[in-house]
Write a protein that holds these residues in place. Structure first.
Motif, PDB file in Angstrom:
ATOM      1  N   ALA A   1      10.852   7.477   6.513  1.00  0.00           N
ATOM      2  CA  ALA A   1       9.824   8.511   6.328  1.00  0.00           C
ATOM      3  C   ALA A   1       9.453   8.716   4.873  1.00  0.00           C
ATOM      4  O   ALA A   1       8.535   9.456   4.563  1.00  0.00           O
ATOM      5  N   SER A   2      10.174   8.056   3.983  1.00  0.00           N
ATOM      6  CA  SER A   2       9.929   8.317   2.569  1.00  0.00           C
ATOM      7  C   SER A   2      10.279   7.084   1.747  1.00  0.00           C
ATOM      8  O   SER A   2      11.424   6.680   1.684  1.00  0.00           O
TER       9      SER A   2
ATOM     10  N   GLN B   1       7.351  12.188   9.875  1.00  0.00           N
ATOM     11  CA  GLN B   1       7.975  13.138   8.968  1.00  0.00           C
ATOM     12  C   GLN B   1       7.521  14.563   9.292  1.00  0.00           C
ATOM     13  O   GLN B   1       8.201  15.530   8.981  1.00  0.00           O
TER      14      GLN B   1
ATOM     15  N   ASP C   1       4.678   8.351   9.769  1.00  0.00           N
ATOM     16  CA  ASP C   1       6.101   8.098   9.477  1.00  0.00           C
ATOM     17  C   ASP C   1       7.026   9.122  10.140  1.00  0.00           C
ATOM     18  O   ASP C   1       8.204   9.207   9.816  1.00  0.00           O
TER      19      ASP C   1
ATOM     20  N   HIS D   1       0.547  11.425   8.563  1.00  0.00           N
ATOM     21  CA  HIS D   1       1.260  10.182   8.267  1.00  0.00           C
ATOM     22  C   HIS D   1       1.981   9.710   9.523  1.00  0.00           C
ATOM     23  O   HIS D   1       2.615  10.529  10.206  1.00  0.00           O
TER      24      HIS D   1
HETATM   25 MG   LIG Z   1       6.655  10.309   4.250  1.00  0.00          MG
END
Ligand SMILES: [Mg+2]
Ligand SMILES: Nc1nc2c(ncn2[C@@H]2O[C@H](COP(=O)(O)OP(=O)(O)O)[C@@H](O)[C@H]2O)c(=O)[nH]1
Length: 252
Positions: free
Chosen positions: A209-210, A93, A91, A89
């Motif tokens: 990130a989420s 993370q 992001d 991902h």
């Molecule tokens: Mg994430």
């Protein structure tokens, strides 16, 4: 290249403008042959930033979903001729530097699928994973391990490595276009007898990130349960879901 194997990193992206560069910078560029980002009609600067960094980009004209995004990623990876495919991902993370270790586990031909696990290192909660997500992760994982006769530490990571043979064999094209795609993929891998390895990966939870909310997560949870049941039915020979249609591998 990792020895003589071509390594491709694919990033299924949606609104990753603020985190893409950090993720990309962390990748082991000395061994990565190609980075591909598939943008799922983000309404931010994801595509501009990717192009500025020299990342190859494929575009979805409309938002097709996370699973659909990965289908585009893997189709492109097969067309590319990649031998090892790392999905991460964008992001930021997951720790991108560990792509080397994950790819090496595939390159060794000891494993076909490698999962970057946020659980085994014990750092998920420390990294900020919300408690309800952690509990759901552990509960669903226990359930899936039981149903599938497996011993994975988690099934929900957005950091994985696959061999080309895995992409050529599993019927991922028939999977969901939504988040449960990832879970279906792992269950297909288990049922087909691919060798699954894991590596501990630190994780960071922060706003960018989420974004998956509680309702989407519950929907995902039910998808995981039904995928597990499908896996159990296939293992016991009672019913073969279309998820498992192309899933026999020929290993000497
Ligand atoms: Mg994430
Ligand atoms: N292609 C696509 N990806 C999405 C969509 N919504 C979220 N994502 C991506 O799905 C991944 C997982 O979502 P995320 O919110 O990070 O979940 P979490 O980190 O598990 O809490 C991220 O890389 C998001 O960019 C979407 O509509 N389409």
């Amino acid at each position: 290249m990792l020895n003589d194997k071509r390594l491709m990193v694919v990033m299924p992206a949606f609104r990753a403008a603020r985190t893409l560069e950090a993720t990309w910078r962390g990748l082991p560029h000395d061994i990565v042959d190609r980075v591909l980002l598939v943008d799922d009609a983000s309404n931010d600067e994801t595509v501009e930033i990717a192009k500025k960094l020299g990342i190859d980009v494929l575009l979805h004209e409309i938002n097709l979903g996370y699973g659909a995004n990965q289908k585009t990623c893997y189709q492109a990876a097969l067309e590319d001729g990649a031998d090892i495919i790392v999905m991460v991902h964008p992001d930021y993370q997951y720790e991108p530097r560990l792509a080397t270790a994950m790819a090496a586990m595939i390159q060794s031909e000891v494993y076909d699928i490698v999962i970057g696990s946020r659980i085994t290192g014990g750092g998920a909660l420390r990294g900020g994973m919300p408690l309800w997500k952690y509990i759901a992760n552990r509960g669903l994982t226990a359930f899936q391990n039981l149903f599938l006769g497996a011993k994975l530490s988690e099934y929900h990571s957005g950091y994985r490595a696959y061999s080309r043979q895995v992409l050529q064999t599993l019927n991922w094209q028939g999977n969901s276009n939504d988040f449960v795609f990832d879970n279906q993929f792992l269950v297909q891998g288990i049922v087909s007898g691919f060798r699954m390895g894991e590596i501990s990966v630190p994780t960071k939870y922060f706003d960018d990130a989420s974004s998956i909310n509680f309702k989407r997560s519950v929907q995902y949870g039910f998808g995981v349960l039904s995928t597990s049941v499908a896996g159990l039915l296939k293992r016991t020979g009672l019913y073969r879901s279309p998820l498992f249609s192309l899933s026999e591998i020929n290993r000497p």
